[in-house]
Design an enzyme around this catalytic site. Sequence first.
Site, mmCIF file in Angstrom:
data_model
loop_
_atom_site.group_PDB
_atom_site.id
_atom_site.type_symbol
_atom_site.label_atom_id
_atom_site.label_comp_id
_atom_site.label_asym_id
_atom_site.label_seq_id
_atom_site.Cartn_x
_atom_site.Cartn_y
_atom_site.Cartn_z
ATOM 1 N N ARG A 6 0.810 -1.218 0.000
ATOM 2 C CA ARG A 6 0.000 0.000 0.000
ATOM 3 C C ARG A 6 0.845 1.272 0.000
ATOM 4 O O ARG A 6 0.388 2.332 0.437
ATOM 5 C CB ARG A 6 -0.986 0.024 1.176
ATOM 6 C CG ARG A 6 -1.978 -1.115 1.195
ATOM 7 C CD ARG A 6 -2.908 -1.073 -0.028
ATOM 8 N NE ARG A 6 -3.860 -2.174 0.016
ATOM 9 C CZ ARG A 6 -3.640 -3.362 -0.514
ATOM 10 N NH1 ARG A 6 -2.501 -3.618 -1.147
ATOM 11 N NH2 ARG A 6 -4.545 -4.318 -0.442
ATOM 12 N N SER A 50 -11.993 -0.022 1.994
ATOM 13 C CA SER A 50 -11.373 -0.379 3.278
ATOM 14 C C SER A 50 -10.781 0.876 3.918
ATOM 15 O O SER A 50 -9.934 1.535 3.321
ATOM 16 C CB SER A 50 -10.272 -1.420 3.067
ATOM 17 O OG SER A 50 -10.815 -2.630 2.606
ATOM 18 N N GLU A 101 -6.462 4.285 5.558
ATOM 19 C CA GLU A 101 -6.098 4.117 4.150
ATOM 20 C C GLU A 101 -6.524 5.299 3.283
ATOM 21 O O GLU A 101 -5.720 5.774 2.476
ATOM 22 C CB GLU A 101 -6.685 2.811 3.608
ATOM 23 C CG GLU A 101 -6.157 2.464 2.230
ATOM 24 C CD GLU A 101 -6.361 0.995 1.887
ATOM 25 O OE1 GLU A 101 -6.585 0.710 0.716
ATOM 26 O OE2 GLU A 101 -6.279 0.144 2.791
#
Length: 374
Positions: free
Chosen positions: A188, A264, A369
């Site tokens: 990520r 998410s 996120e």
Amino acid sequence: MPVACLPPRGREPTLRRPWCTLGKMQFRENVPLAPLTTLKIGGPARWFAEAITESDLLKAVDFARSSSLPLFILGGGSNLLVSDAGFPGLVIHVALRGISESSDGSDRIFSVAAGEDWDHFVTHAVDRSCGGIECLAGIPGTVGGTPVQNVGAYGQEVATTIQTVRALDLASGRFVDLSRSQCGFEYRKSIFNTIARGRYIVVAVTYHLSTSSPAMLNYADIKQYFKDRPTPSLLEVAAGVREIRHGKGMLITPSDPDCRSAGSFFKNPVVPDNQLQQIQSSLAEQTVPAELKIPTYPAEPGFSKVPAAWLVERAGFSKGYILGNAAISSRHTLALINRGGASAAEIIALKSEIVAAVQQRFGIALEQEPVYVT
């Protein structure tokens, strides 16, 4: 000069028209950002422009610099939480389009403009029997966002297929082509959201996809879905992933309230193995049930990945948990949703409550996120 379209510094404007033009580009004032995001939350952009060519992008950057405006780059709006106050500078919506392809032996090379819809490109690729991104079907947003956070799901990451990233380097004012290694991909992460945050504007991505590799079935949800079909096609896997995501409220469907989310909200934390052992020992001392053994997945040597959803649930939060107009999705613990009329402050309050509970219960810090735009 673009500065002529802006109010004098230090004074609020009384403009006769809420827009100005530079060449063929239009710069609009006080444009609502909430409708341009999947969360449907947030205040307006002080100025807004859409770039459909690289030349447009250069003009927009010049507009911002000549007027001392901060910049924010908007793609598909799928990984954003915009503050209730909005953004005080220029939001550039990157809308460059186009897909070209060429051969590399038996493989295919796709050069895709940043404004292309990501799921549209996945469909385009699997229709041509090209694998490597089939498990990333159904992810909302545009191609330009995929290298920024190294988009991944169900056992695949774009980092394994990206060959180059073309971007405008704001430090030099030139367009550059960055190799996969130069992008610094990790889980990520990339240079675009870490050490070089704010330096580059992605305008295109080149992907190297295989025409000979079978569909990836490494992830438990996909294995279960295809338990009666051991060798599904790339097209079938992409369709199956979309159905799995829909079942979790992770597929954008306008009529579904669970889809007013940013996907998410928390990253799966990567934790040192020795810390995990200490946490597990502490849980055992508390005589907790055996099912509280922490599940893990392999990460880099000496580290393990822990499912954030498992941590959230064991910290006391269930699907459908409500806080004001914000809530946890009724179908997926990691998705924070806008129940209707939610503010960014309410989403942040819910996030903070969850983070504090997981930290207290397990000593693990959850990381947000979505990008927070202020």
